[in-house]
Design an enzyme around this catalytic site. Structure first.
Site, mmCIF file in Angstrom:
data_model
loop_
_atom_site.group_PDB
_atom_site.id
_atom_site.type_symbol
_atom_site.label_atom_id
_atom_site.label_comp_id
_atom_site.label_asym_id
_atom_site.label_seq_id
_atom_site.Cartn_x
_atom_site.Cartn_y
_atom_site.Cartn_z
ATOM 1 N N CYS A 45 0.856 -1.171 0.000
ATOM 2 C CA CYS A 45 0.000 0.000 0.000
ATOM 3 C C CYS A 45 0.894 1.223 0.000
ATOM 4 O O CYS A 45 1.800 1.338 0.831
ATOM 5 C CB CYS A 45 -0.912 -0.011 1.228
ATOM 6 N N CYS A 48 -0.279 3.355 3.603
ATOM 7 C CA CYS A 48 -0.012 2.871 4.967
ATOM 8 C C CYS A 48 1.156 1.910 4.992
ATOM 9 O O CYS A 48 1.554 1.452 6.065
ATOM 10 C CB CYS A 48 -1.261 2.229 5.564
ATOM 11 N N ASP A 283 33.578 8.126 54.226
ATOM 12 C CA ASP A 283 34.616 7.143 53.937
ATOM 13 C C ASP A 283 34.188 5.785 54.463
ATOM 14 O O ASP A 283 33.323 5.683 55.335
ATOM 15 C CB ASP A 283 35.933 7.548 54.610
#
Ligand SMILES: [Zn+2]
Length: 478
Positions: A45, A48, A283
């Site tokens: 098509c 589409c 730490d």
């Protein structure tokens, strides 16, 4: 419509569908479609690109349905997005200007995107059991690809808009510059289409695609952002995993606060990825006490709702001995970002166990509190020079108190500006922090830090009223 092949769906949406006869699902201009080719061409098509063909739609929906069933999303609905090929978007724009094509009906009045979504939602609902809706935290994006017309489309537009197709000099210098059609994006098509003249549009040739669209899809759920605070009671647990440039990498998986929290949340939510951020870090040998350090976790593409916050807190705190999380709640992305803002302004309170080479003088210690507030000049500490650039920064000590413990030990309590290197302030870091605690007490003595705890990170976190903890019944409520 001379010269344009339409599928039965598009044909139906055009006035004058009488062209379709004898059960043929495809009408062609030259009538050359053979029986054998008819099946293959049934999706062909020029409008589409076969994406509206019911069999194609059913195949795509079945693929999505299988993925949804294997992916454990505990949702009831989804939002659908369709990414159409650029060539298809260009054609729709041109069709709008082509009154010579005689299009009417749905095809002329309803945008293709809507017609396409309409073609898919029913099949997707049937295949997935999930309801398509306009508002859901699960997003399904289906992408259709067909690039056979990119070159001719590009050539067509190039004739009329040559200035729109100039390859950036940087890309031209590549060993293999990208083809000119790489510049033909959806945004570009829509921008050019708004300036396209009707007489130019009339020259467009709606060739029929010979290849079917290739479809792919992605399921993704909106991320969840969690905020909370953590305490750390171990002097042997880092906040985050060791990285290559950290010293003495232990390499133990799960051996950090962020891994423990994230592993748990990942397991519960089945998220793809978890991202942990915190307001600063202590730490490895520093404990995090008090109400804890603010943190946030982003859960990317979670499959499952999370249990109630109090349940999560209890389970994490039961599972891991050395950490405790609290104040858990869901926040927005913008709220989670607050953690990274204003880092320098936050205050932190510490307690430290210190050693003095000379006998501790209680009077000197008591006098310390009058020396704050105090500005330090800190050069980047020796211990982090490998990772951080060498700079000298001013840092503020806002409050300072010390209490003797015995002849050579005392406890120090400090409130500092974020980013202050507390250990270096205490021992002086070979004169790289000035003044140091030793400078303040007795320049003749040496002072060292034996243990350090963070007592408070001063940030209202989670944002809002942290005492009113309302567990959200389903952890994913938007
Ligand atoms: Zn069609």
């Amino acid at each position: 419509m001379a010269g344009m092949t339409l599928c039965s769906v598009c044909e139906r949406q055009v006035r004058g569908k009488a062209k379709v006869e004898g059960g043929a699902s495809t009408s062609t201009v030259d009538g050359a479609t053979t029986t054998a080719a008819a099946a293959a061409a049934s999706e062909a098509c020029a409008l589409c690109f076969g994406t509206l063909n019911p069999q194609f739609v059913a195949r795509v929906a079945a693929d999505v349905g299988r993925a949804v069933k294997n992916d454990f999303y505990d949702v009831k609905d989804f939002v659908l997005s369709l990414n159409m090929p650029v060539s298809l978007i260009l054609r729709e724009e041109i069709v709008k200007m082509r009154d010579d094509l005689g299009f009417a009906g749905t095809l002329a009045s309803v945008p293709f995107r809507i017609r396409a979504i309409d073609a898919y939602i029913g099949a997707l609902y049937e295949a997935t059991g999930l309801r398509p809706t306009k508002c859901s935290n699960l997003n399904l994006t289906i992408t259709f690809c067909n690039d056979e017309f990119l070159k001719p489309d590009c050539d067509f537009l190039l004739d009329h808009f040559p200035d729109e197709f100039i390859m950036p000099a940087k890309k031209m210098r590549l060993a293999e510059p990208p083809p000119i059609e790489s510049l033909l994006t959806k945004v570009k098509v829509l921008s050019i289409a708004s300036r396209l003249q009707a007489d130019v549009a009339k020259k467009f040739n709606f060739e029929t695609p010979t290849n079917n669209c290739v479809s792919s899809f992605e399921l993704s759920r909106d991320p969840i952002f969690l905020a909370g605070r953590y305490c750390k009671f171990s002097r042997n647990l880092p906040q985050s995993p060791w990285t290559a440039d950290d010293h003495a990498g232990s390499g133990i998986v799960g051996g950090s606060v962020s891994e423990q929290v994230c592993q748990f949340l990942k397991q519960k939510s089945l998220a793809d990825v978890t991202r942990f951020t915190a307001s600063g870090r202590e730490d490895i040998d520093v404990r995090m006490l008090g109400e804890g350090r603010p943190f946030a976790v982003q859960l990317v593409n979670p499959r499952k709702k999370l249990p109630e916050w109090s349940t999560i807190e209890q389970e994490i705190n039961r599972t891991f001995n050395d950490i405790r999380v609290s104040f858990l709640r869901q926040v927005t992305r913008a709220e989670a970002d607050i953690l990274k803002i204003g880092e320098e302004e936050k205050r932190k309170t510490y307690t430290a166990l210190c050693y003095s080479s000379k006998r501790v003088d209680p009077v000197m210690l008591a006098a310390l509190q009058n020396k704050a507030p105090l500005e330090l000049k800190q050069k980047t500490p020796v211990r982090v020079l490998k990772r951080r650039p060498l700079i000298e920064r001013p840092r503020n000590i806002f409050q300072m108190h010390a209490l003797p413990i015995d002849d050579h030990h005392f406890q120090l309590r400090l409130t500092t500006q974020a980013g202050t290197y507390v250990k270096e302030f205490v021992h002086g870091d070979f004169g790289r922090t000035r003044p140091s605690l030793a400078d303040l007490i007795d320049p003749e003595s040496e002072v060292d830090i034996l243990e350090l705890d963070v007592e408070m990170v001063d940030l209202e976190w989670p944002p809002g009223n942290i005492t009113a903890q309302q567990p959200v019944p389903n952890g994913l409520a938007k």
